[in-house]
Structures are given as structure tokens and as C-alpha cells.
Write a protein that holds these residues in place. Structure first.
Motif, PDB file in Angstrom:
ATOM      1  N   THR A 293      35.536  16.646  51.325  1.00  0.00           N
ATOM      2  CA  THR A 293      35.421  15.519  52.250  1.00  0.00           C
ATOM      3  C   THR A 293      34.985  14.258  51.521  1.00  0.00           C
ATOM      4  N   ARG A 294      34.040  14.416  50.600  1.00  0.00           N
ATOM      5  CA  ARG A 294      33.567  13.255  49.854  1.00  0.00           C
ATOM      6  C   ARG A 294      34.673  12.652  49.006  1.00  0.00           C
ATOM      7  N   SER A 295      35.426  13.505  48.302  1.00  0.00           N
ATOM      8  CA  SER A 295      36.539  13.012  47.493  1.00  0.00           C
ATOM      9  C   SER A 295      37.589  12.334  48.352  1.00  0.00           C
ATOM     10  N   LEU A 296      37.899  12.972  49.491  1.00  0.00           N
ATOM     11  CA  LEU A 296      38.919  12.414  50.374  1.00  0.00           C
ATOM     12  C   LEU A 296      38.472  11.076  50.950  1.00  0.00           C
ATOM     13  N   SER A 297      37.226  10.999  51.407  1.00  0.00           N
ATOM     14  CA  SER A 297      36.724   9.759  51.981  1.00  0.00           C
ATOM     15  C   SER A 297      36.672   8.645  50.940  1.00  0.00           C
ATOM     16  N   LYS A 298      36.293   8.986  49.714  1.00  0.00           N
ATOM     17  CA  LYS A 298      36.207   7.979  48.655  1.00  0.00           C
ATOM     18  C   LYS A 298      37.577   7.400  48.331  1.00  0.00           C
ATOM     19  N   ARG A 299      38.568   8.272  48.209  1.00  0.00           N
ATOM     20  CA  ARG A 299      39.911   7.795  47.855  1.00  0.00           C
ATOM     21  C   ARG A 299      40.554   7.032  49.010  1.00  0.00           C
ATOM     22  N   LEU A 300      40.353   7.528  50.254  1.00  0.00           N
ATOM     23  CA  LEU A 300      40.887   6.801  51.401  1.00  0.00           C
ATOM     24  C   LEU A 300      40.161   5.468  51.596  1.00  0.00           C
ATOM     25  N   GLY A 301      38.851   5.453  51.306  1.00  0.00           N
ATOM     26  CA  GLY A 301      38.113   4.196  51.397  1.00  0.00           C
ATOM     27  C   GLY A 301      38.637   3.163  50.415  1.00  0.00           C
ATOM     28  N   LEU A 302      38.969   3.608  49.192  1.00  0.00           N
ATOM     29  CA  LEU A 302      39.545   2.702  48.204  1.00  0.00           C
ATOM     30  C   LEU A 302      40.895   2.168  48.680  1.00  0.00           C
ATOM     31  N   LEU A 303      41.693   3.058  49.273  1.00  0.00           N
ATOM     32  CA  LEU A 303      42.993   2.630  49.786  1.00  0.00           C
ATOM     33  C   LEU A 303      42.820   1.644  50.941  1.00  0.00           C
ATOM     34  N   PHE A 304      41.856   1.899  51.817  1.00  0.00           N
ATOM     35  CA  PHE A 304      41.592   0.985  52.927  1.00  0.00           C
ATOM     36  C   PHE A 304      41.088  -0.362  52.404  1.00  0.00           C
ATOM     37  N   LYS A 305      40.307  -0.325  51.335  1.00  0.00           N
ATOM     38  CA  LYS A 305      39.830  -1.565  50.715  1.00  0.00           C
ATOM     39  C   LYS A 305      41.000  -2.372  50.168  1.00  0.00           C
ATOM     40  N   GLY A 306      41.974  -1.690  49.575  1.00  0.00           N
ATOM     41  CA  GLY A 306      43.165  -2.381  49.078  1.00  0.00           C
ATOM     42  C   GLY A 306      43.954  -3.029  50.206  1.00  0.00           C
ATOM     43  N   ILE A 307      44.022  -2.341  51.360  1.00  0.00           N
ATOM     44  CA  ILE A 307      44.729  -2.918  52.508  1.00  0.00           C
ATOM     45  C   ILE A 307      44.019  -4.184  52.976  1.00  0.00           C
ATOM     46  N   ARG A 308      42.689  -4.170  52.967  1.00  0.00           N
ATOM     47  CA  ARG A 308      41.938  -5.362  53.344  1.00  0.00           C
ATOM     48  C   ARG A 308      42.224  -6.505  52.357  1.00  0.00           C
TER      49      ARG A 308
ATOM     50  N   LEU B  44      45.198  -1.155  42.837  1.00  0.00           N
ATOM     51  CA  LEU B  44      44.088  -0.207  42.929  1.00  0.00           C
ATOM     52  C   LEU B  44      43.984   0.564  41.621  1.00  0.00           C
ATOM     53  N   LYS B  45      42.781   0.569  41.048  1.00  0.00           N
ATOM     54  CA  LYS B  45      42.558   1.286  39.804  1.00  0.00           C
ATOM     55  C   LYS B  45      41.928   2.631  40.113  1.00  0.00           C
ATOM     56  N   THR B  46      42.685   3.673  39.955  1.00  0.00           N
ATOM     57  CA  THR B  46      42.212   5.028  40.229  1.00  0.00           C
ATOM     58  C   THR B  46      42.963   6.006  39.341  1.00  0.00           C
ATOM     59  N   GLU B  47      42.381   7.202  39.190  1.00  0.00           N
ATOM     60  CA  GLU B  47      43.042   8.211  38.372  1.00  0.00           C
ATOM     61  C   GLU B  47      44.312   8.694  39.057  1.00  0.00           C
ATOM     62  N   ARG B  48      45.310   8.951  38.260  1.00  0.00           N
ATOM     63  CA  ARG B  48      46.592   9.382  38.796  1.00  0.00           C
ATOM     64  C   ARG B  48      46.471  10.798  39.370  1.00  0.00           C
ATOM     65  N   ALA B  49      47.016  10.988  40.566  1.00  0.00           N
ATOM     66  CA  ALA B  49      46.997  12.295  41.234  1.00  0.00           C
ATOM     67  C   ALA B  49      48.349  12.531  41.890  1.00  0.00           C
ATOM     68  N   ASN B  50      48.703  13.807  42.010  1.00  0.00           N
ATOM     69  CA  ASN B  50      50.016  14.153  42.566  1.00  0.00           C
ATOM     70  C   ASN B  50      49.953  14.607  44.016  1.00  0.00           C
ATOM     71  N   ASP B  51      48.757  14.571  44.622  1.00  0.00           N
ATOM     72  CA  ASP B  51      48.695  14.953  46.028  1.00  0.00           C
ATOM     73  C   ASP B  51      49.143  13.786  46.901  1.00  0.00           C
ATOM     74  N   GLU B  52      49.079  13.988  48.236  1.00  0.00           N
ATOM     75  CA  GLU B  52      49.601  12.975  49.148  1.00  0.00           C
ATOM     76  C   GLU B  52      48.860  11.653  49.017  1.00  0.00           C
ATOM     77  N   ILE B  53      47.532  11.695  48.846  1.00  0.00           N
ATOM     78  CA  ILE B  53      46.774  10.456  48.724  1.00  0.00           C
ATOM     79  C   ILE B  53      47.114   9.755  47.413  1.00  0.00           C
ATOM     80  N   GLY B  54      47.266  10.541  46.344  1.00  0.00           N
ATOM     81  CA  GLY B  54      47.662   9.947  45.077  1.00  0.00           C
ATOM     82  C   GLY B  54      49.026   9.282  45.162  1.00  0.00           C
ATOM     83  N   GLN B  55      49.985   9.965  45.800  1.00  0.00           N
ATOM     84  CA  GLN B  55      51.309   9.369  45.965  1.00  0.00           C
ATOM     85  C   GLN B  55      51.236   8.125  46.845  1.00  0.00           C
TER      86      GLN B  55
END
Length: 591
Positions: free
Chosen positions: A304-319, A329-340
Motif C-alpha cells: 500500500t505504501r509503495s502504491l500510494s507513493k507512486r500514485l501520489g507522484l503521478l497525481f503530483k505530475g497531473i497537478r 516524472l523522475k522515478t525508477e522504471r517499472a513494468n507494472d501498470e503504474i510504471g507503464q
């Protein structure tokens, strides 16, 4: 309706709350329910086994009591079948010396061979109504006092079915039991009544039944339910007087023992004795439950913490994008849905940034084009003002027909300058057509006839500006101009269901089949600006393109022609379309 409200409520929840609900529904509640059921089943099993163990211990005490009674019954059976003893008790003595001889030779040896070795356990007494005997310690007369005692009445009662009887004496305190047997084995030869009464000492029964290691309290109950012996110091009268709610009672009856039928032994144990055996199982269940809770909880918390952190970063980018800040957005590359999704967001941000730059350049170009268009309107205005001056000159000189034609031509120029609205009512478009046909009538004279047949229901239907005039113009130039006989142009407008049908008919020279096929093919390709480069059929292509712009696939433009017979162009449009600002801005400013 409820399902929609539930779905709406679920969609309004924050993702963290959704995960918490899923945790409780999918992890917490199932684990708690499973462990509760497992503990209940385990506790029931352990409790059952503990009760079995307690009952086995109770059975051991019951067997000790039964063996004691069996030994006394065996002793009574020897006395019961002792012919010498029975004969001595049945004999009528004539002298005291004869009685003493019977005592010393028969009575004392018969009883004392058992009683001396067991006098610490029980006492044996003989009762007889032979008055020739002398009363002594072990020999008692059946007198009136004896006959009034309860044990005697129970012994001689006609309803007695057994040859022996186990009787409970409630008085004196403490109570005790006796094994009573009437000596009637030689009944046919008997003269007197003879009864053997063996009293079991309470101390012996206490030592036989109870031990210090017994985990509870032990009670011996007679067939009437009275407590005969108890491990308590104060003997209660009934078992219900001593049993409390936090105690467990186990009964064991003397099955298969005829002389003990109805007797039972009861063990009363504090529940703590049984619960103590559940302690180890309870600890195991608690440790297992904690393990089942802690590890999934830590795992879900981390997720939950990882998911909230990554979604929060994405929401910050939308703002950022909302505030016209297009940083990646500067984040580590990931192949899951949030990474994509994050990767696509960066691509979208880059593209939006580029598009904004392109739109800015395009806006500059559009403003330059508007400036050029305003400049280009100076010439039509100049021509309109010049025509108006010529018309006034003709009116002054009395050339009314010429002045009228110039008036129609000037009105046409004036309409062509006004493109604020690309969609106009059909009635206004038909007025445009009539002005044009009057001008052509001035040119062709009697060679041209025109006719308008219009359904009043379609007069207010919006239609792209100058979408019928080019069709009438084509009918005049390509159909009627080369016709040697009189030509006729007919404009029809009717409503059919939810559609308006508009036809432009002429009886001109028509179109050759090959050219008609090419013409229809050019209309299909009129979507691109390159299709206008050849300069052919510009008016017809323009009409088709603007109808396509406004009506999409809800319109139809068809052309039918017979060579040397004439041509019919038909437009079918929906009658429910309303004009919009988008349509006005998207109109084509050429004809």
C-alpha cells in the motif's frame, strides 16, 4: 439502483481505504474466522479427551468400590451356605451349657474366620428370632425394636427381589452402608429366621474410594440419589447442593452389576482442571493467529505504501500539467501498470509540450491569415460600392431592368461578404438561389425557365450556406447553356420522415456515364485539400465537403443523369440538426 449506488460509493473511496477494506474482507476476517473455528474444534477435542481421562480415573475408583462389595458378597455367600452355622442357629437349646458349646464349636469359628482379619474394614452381625440362644456381641435377637428399624423392614419386605441387599444408613452421622442377606439357603429345614448384616466402616470406604491425587471431588450416590460418601469433610445431602456453574460433573453407573443397580459414582471437577489442558492449545492458536496476521499485514502495508507513493507522484505530475508545468516524472522504471502509466504520462507530457508550441505557432499563423483575409475583403467591398453607384446611375437614366440586375448582383456580393454563420435556414438559401436565377433569366431570356417547389415544413431547417447555389449554377452552366431548346431548372424541397430531401433538376445535356463515374469518385476523395488542386468540380466538391463537415455520415448526396436528358442532384439531410458555434467556426470560406 442499489448496485449503482454501491458502485458509486466504492468508486468515491480513496485507494488506501479500498485496500484497507480488501484487507479486512480478504485477510483479517477470514483469518480470524478460520482460527476461531480451528480453536473451537481443537478445544472441543482437547476437552473431550480430558473428560475421557477424568472418566477413566473415575472408573478406577468405581472398580475399587465394586471389588470391595464383591469381597463382602463373597464372604456373605460362604456364611449363607454354611450348613453347620445354619444348623446351630436353627437348633432349639435346652440348657445354657449346650448354648455355650454351640458358641465355641460352631458360631464363633464360622464368623471369626473372616471378621478378625477384616474388622478394620467391616463388622458382621447375625440376627435371629431363636430365643434359646444367648445374646452376644455378634449375635442379636430379632426383637420388637429390631423389627421397627428400616433396614429390617426392607429386608423382609415381600417386594425384595434379590437374596442380598445393600442398605444405606443415614443415621448416625456419618452415614454408612450395610450388606444384608437373609440366611434362607436351607429354608425348607429352617425353624427360625436368620439374617446376616455386614456393616462397612466409613473409614474403610473412604480409603477405598478416594485418593489425594484425584483432581476433583468424588461422590457415591445410592439409587435414591442420596450421597452416601463424599471426599468433602461436610457431607451434602444432594449433589445439586454442591455443584456450581463453573464445575463439570461426570457420572459413571455400575452397569452389569446386579446388586449395584441404580448406584452411581460422580466426579465434580472445577472447569479450571479442563481449561488447564487447553492452555497449550490456546497458546499455539494465539501464536499461529499472530503469525497469520503480522506477515500479511506487513506485506499489504508495504504494498500500500509503495502504491500510494507512486500514485501520489503521478497525481503530483497531473497537478503540474494543470499549472502548465510540463516537467517529466523522475522515478525508477517499472513494468507494472503504474510504471507503464507513468511512462505514458511522461510521453504525453512531452507531446503536450510540443503541441502547445505547435499551437502557438499555428495561432500566430492564423492571426496573420485573418489579417490577410480582412485585407482581401477590401476588394469585394470596393466592387460592391462600385456596383451600387452604377445601379444608381441606371436608375437615374431610367434603365430599371439593368438597375434591378445590378441590385441582385450587389446583394449577392453583400451576402458573400457575411460568413459569421455558416449554417443558415433553408429559406435564406433559397432566396440566394432565386436572386441568382433572376440574374440568369436576364441573360438567357426565354431559353430558361425556373421553378421552386418547397414544403413549408423545411423552410427553417439549417443548411450550410451556399450549399444549393453551386448546384443551380452547375445546372445553368453545364446543363442549360449548351442546350438549343428551352431549358428548365426545378428546385424541390420536401420533408420525408426525419429527413429533408432537396433536389436540383434540369433538362440539360446531361452527363456521360464515364464522366459521371469520375465525378462521383472525385467527391469521395474531396476530404483532402489536394483534391481541389486540379480546379475541376470545385463547387460540387465544396458542397460535399461542407455537408460532410456538418452532418458526418447522416447525409447523402446523389447524382443521377441521362445523357441528353438532364441531371438530378439530390441532398438528404436530417431535419433535427441544430447549428452550433463549432459549425460556424469550422465552415469553409470558399465556393
Amino acid at each position: 439502483m442499489k448496485s449503482k449506488l454501491l458502485l458509486s460509493w466504492w468508486n468515491d473511496l480513496r485507494l488506501k481505504n479500498k485496500l484497507m477494506i480488501l484487507y479486512f474482507v480478504a485477510v483479517f476476517i477470514p483469518i480470524a474466522l478460520t482460527n476461531t473455528i480451528f480453536y473451537t474444534m481443537t478445544a472441543n477435542y482437547v476437552r473431550t479427551e480430558k473428560i475421557k481421562d477424568l472418566k477413566l480415573s473415575l472408573e478406577g475408583n468405581k472398580d475399587n468400590f465394586r471389588k470391595t462389595i464383591d469381597s463382602i458378597i463373597s464372604f456373605s455367600t460362604v456364611i449363607y451356605t454354611d450348613g453347620s452355622l445354619v444348623g446351630a442357629l436353627d437348633h432349639t437349646y435346652g440348657s445354657e451349657a449346650e448354648v455355650l458349646t454351640a458358641y465355641s464349636e460352631v458360631l464363633n469359628p464360622s464368623i471369626n474366620r473372616f471378621v478378625p482379619m477384616n474388622k478394620q474394614f467391616y463388622n458382621a452381625y447375625l440376627y435371629t428370632d431363636n430365643t434359646t440362644l444367648i445374646h452376644s456381641g455378634m449375635l442379636n435377637f430379632i426383637d420388637r425394636e429390631t423389627e421397627q428399624q428400616d433396614w429390617y423392614r426392607a429386608t423382609v419386605a415381600p417386594s425384595r427381589s434379590r437374596k442380598w441387599m445393600i442398605y444405606t444408613h443415614s443415621q448416625p452421622d456419618p452415614s454408612y452402608i450395610s450388606v444384608i442377606r437373609e440366611l434362607d439357603f436351607y429354608k425348607l429345614y429352617s425353624t427360625y429366621r436368620k439374617i446376616l448384616k455386614i456393616d462397612i466402616l466409613p473409614e474403610y470406604l473412604q480409603n477405598t474410594l478416594f485418593d489425594q491425587t484425584f483432581p476433583g471431588k468424588l461422590y457415591l450416590l445410592n439409587p435414591q440419589g442420596d450421597i452416601v460418601y463424599s471426599s468433602e469433610e461436610n457431607l451434602p445431602q444432594r449433589l445439586s447442593d454442591t455443584v456450581q456453574q463453573d464445575m463439570t460433573v461426570i457420572f459413571s453407573v455400575f452397569d452389569g452389576v446386579d446388586y449395584l443397580q441404580g448406584w452411581q459414582i460422580a466426579g465434580v471437577y472445577p472447569n479450571s482442571v479442563i481449561e488447564r489442558s487447553l492452555l497449550d492449545s490456546r497458546k499455539f492458536i494465539v501464536y499461529l493467529t499472530l503469525a497469520n496476521f503480522i506477515f500479511p499485514s506487513l506485506l499489504i502495508l508495504g504494498f500500500t505504501r509503495s502504491l500510494s507513493k507512486r500514485l501520489g507522484l503521478l497525481f503530483k505530475g497531473i497537478r503540474w500539467v494543470q499549472n502548465q508545468r510540463f516537467d517529466l516524472l523522475k522515478t525508477e522504471r517499472a513494468n507494472d501498470e503504474i510504471g507503464q502509466l507513468t511512462e505514458e504520462f511522461n510521453k504525453m507530457t512531452t507531446r503536450i509540450d510540443g503541441l502547445i508550441h505547435d499551437v502557438y505557432i499555428a495561432e500566430l499563423n492564423r492571426r496573420q491569415a485573418q489579417f490577410n483575409a480582412l485585407q482581401s475583403q477590401i476588394n469585394p467591398h470596393y466592387l460592391y460600392n462600385t456596383l451600387d453607384a452604377v445601379r444608381m446611375s441606371c436608375v437615374t437614366k431610367g434603365e430599371e431592368e439593368t438597375a434591378h440586375m445590378i441590385k441582385l448582383l450587389g446583394r449577392g456580393f453583400r451576402r458573400s461578404l457575411s460568413w459569421e454563420q455558416d449554417m443558415i435556414p433553408l429559406q435564406e438559401e433559397l432566396e440566394f438561389v432565386m436572386d441568382y436565377l433572376e440574374i440568369q433569366q436576364f441573360r438567357y431570356g426565354q431559353r430558361l425557365l425556373h421553378n421552386l417547389e418547397v414544403d413549408e415544413r423545411v423552410l427553417d431547417i439549417p443548411i450550410p450556406k451556399m450549399s444549393i447555389l453551386p448546384l443551380v449554377e452547375n445546372a445553368c452552366i453545364h446543363g442549360i447553356e449548351h442546350l438549343e431548346c428551352q431549358g428548365t431548372i426545378t428546385v424541390l424541397a420536401v420533408q420525408s420522415g426525419t429527413e429533408a430531401h432537396i433536389q436540383v433538376q434540369d433538362n440539360g445535356i446531361g452527363i456521360e456515364p464515364n464522366r459521371l463515374v469520375q465525378l462521383l469518385g472525385s467527391l469521395e476523395s474531396s476530404r483532402s485539400m489536394e483534391s481541389y488542386a486540379d480546379g475541376k468540380h470545385v463547387g460540387l466538391k465544396n458542397v460535399h465537403a461542407r455537408l460532410k463537415w456538418h452532418f458526418a455520415d447522416d447525409f447523402k448526396l446523389s447524382i443521377t443523369s441521362d445523357h441528353s436528358m438532364g441531371t438530378t442532384v439530390e441532398i438528404k439531410i436530417p431535419v433535427s440538426l441544430q447549428s452550433s458555434d463549432d459549425d460556424i467556426e469550422g465552415g469553409i470560406h470558399a465556393c
